[in-house]
Enzyme design. Structure first.
Site, PDB file in Angstrom:
ATOM      1  N   ASP A 155       0.854  -1.182   0.000  1.00 27.50           N
ATOM      2  CA  ASP A 155       0.000   0.000   0.000  1.00 27.50           C
ATOM      3  C   ASP A 155       0.893   1.236   0.000  1.00 27.50           C
ATOM      4  O   ASP A 155       1.767   1.374   0.862  1.00 27.50           O
ATOM      5  CB  ASP A 155      -0.896   0.016   1.237  1.00 27.50           C
ATOM      6  CG  ASP A 155      -1.963  -1.072   1.199  1.00 27.50           C
ATOM      7  OD1 ASP A 155      -1.998  -1.829   0.206  1.00 27.50           O
ATOM      8  OD2 ASP A 155      -2.740  -1.174   2.160  1.00 27.50           O
ATOM      9  N   ASP A 214     -15.673  -4.702  -1.057  1.00 26.66           N
ATOM     10  CA  ASP A 214     -15.319  -4.444   0.336  1.00 26.66           C
ATOM     11  C   ASP A 214     -16.610  -4.464   1.149  1.00 26.66           C
ATOM     12  O   ASP A 214     -17.476  -3.608   0.940  1.00 26.66           O
ATOM     13  CB  ASP A 214     -14.633  -3.095   0.470  1.00 26.66           C
ATOM     14  CG  ASP A 214     -13.424  -2.983  -0.462  1.00 26.66           C
ATOM     15  OD1 ASP A 214     -12.715  -3.992  -0.619  1.00 26.66           O
ATOM     16  OD2 ASP A 214     -13.207  -1.891  -1.028  1.00 26.66           O
TER      17      ASP A 214
END
Length: 251
Positions: free
Chosen positions: A8, A132
Site C-alpha cells: 500500500d 469491500d
C-alpha cells in the site's frame, strides 16, 4: 493457493492501514516501495497487490511512476495488480500501460456499472473487482457508505460483465489481524465460477490453513498485508505450507 503480498503506497512510502482509515493508524513499513517489491520477489512471491492510497482519496494517479518502476524492474518475474481510485476507463488504461497485469476497480464498479462494462470490454483478461463488505453488504466511498447490495449478489452480477476475479475484503477485519472471514469469503466463491481472492484479517499459519479448506470453493488466492509486515506470519513458512498442501492433495 497463491499468496499475494500487499504494498500500500501513500506519500511514496509503503504503509499499512487499519480498517482502511486514511486519517489515522497509518504505519510506514518501508520508505521505498520498489525495494519492498524486490524483497517479496526474493522471498518467493509470484504476484503482488499494489494499492495507491493517494489515488483512492484524490482520484489522481499520484503513485503511478512507482508502479511503473516496479513493473520495469520486476514485471518479468512478478504479476502486478493495482487498485486505488480507479474511476475512469482512462485511469484503468494508465495502470495497465504502466506495466500492471491487472487493474482492480472497487467503488466505481458499484456506483458506475457502465464503467465496468467499458473496462471489461476494452481490457478483457485484466480486470478484477474489489468488493469491500461489512456484514456481507458491500461498502463504497472509502468504506463509509453502504451500497445496499450483498457481496454475493454483486459478485454474480459482475461475473456476467466479464471480470477475471473477485477480490473480497471484510473491512471490519482489514489490518486488524483478527483472522479472515472464512464463511463469507466462501459464500462469495460458491456463488461464482471465477476465482475469488481473500483479503482482510489474515494473521498466521492457522488462517492460511483455514483458507486452504475453502480453496475447493474457488478461493484460489489470498492477499497478505499487516501480518507480513508485523511478522505474525512468515512468508516463506506460508509458502511451504501451501507446497505441503499441494503435495498432500496430489497423492
Amino acid at each position: 493457493m497463491l499468496l499475494i503480498p500487499a504494498i500500500d503506497i501513500k506519500d511514496g512510502q509503503c504503509v499499512r492501514l487499519r480498517q482502511g482509515d486514511l486519517n489515522s493508524n497509518i504505519t510506514v513499513f518501508n520508505p521505498d516501495p520498489v525495494a519492498q517489491a524486490r524483497k517479496w520477489l526474493d522471498l518467493g512471491a509470484e504476484r503482488i497487490h499494489i494499492v495507491d492510497l493517494d489515488a483512492a482519496r484524490s482520484g489522481r494517479p499520484v503513485n503511478l511512476p512507482i508502479v511503473k518502476k516496479i513493473a520495469e524492474e520486476f514485471g518479468n518475474d512478478l504479476v502486478i495488480e493495482v487498485g486505488g481510485g480507479v474511476r475512469t476507463k482512462e485511469r484503468a488504461g494508465q495502470i495497465l500501460d504502466a506495466g500492471a497485469s491487472f487493474v482492480v476497480i472497487g467503488t466505481a464498479a458499484v456506483k458506475v456499472p457502465g464503467l465496468l462494462h467499458e473496462v471489461c470490454s476494452e481490457y478483457s483478461g485484466s480486470v478484477i473487482v474489489g468488493l469491500d463488505a461489512k456484514n456481507g453488504i458491500v461498502m463504497t466511498d472509502g468504506w463509509t457508505k453502504s451500497s445496499g447490495h450483498s457481496a454475493v449478489d454483486l459478485a454474480k452480477k459482475f461475473e456476467s460483465y466479464g471480470v477475471d476475479a473477485i477480490l473480497y475484503t471484510d473491512i471490519a477485519r482489514d489490518g486488524m489481524l483478527t483472522g479472515c472471514n472464512i464463511e463469507e469469503t466462501a459464500a462469495v466463491a460458491r456463488a461464482v465460477d471465477i476465482p475469488v481472492i481473500a483479503s482482510g484479517g489474515i494473521r498466521n499459519l492457522d488462517d492460511i490453513e483455514k483458507l486452504l479448506e475453502i480453496e475447493p470453493d474457488g478461493v484460489t488466492m489470498a492477499i497478505l498485508g499487516r501480518a507480513l509486515y508485523e511478522h505474525t506470519l512468515d512468508f516463506k513458512e506460508a509458502l511451504d505450507l501451501i507446497d505441503e498442501h499441494q503435495e498432500d492433495w496430489s497423492l
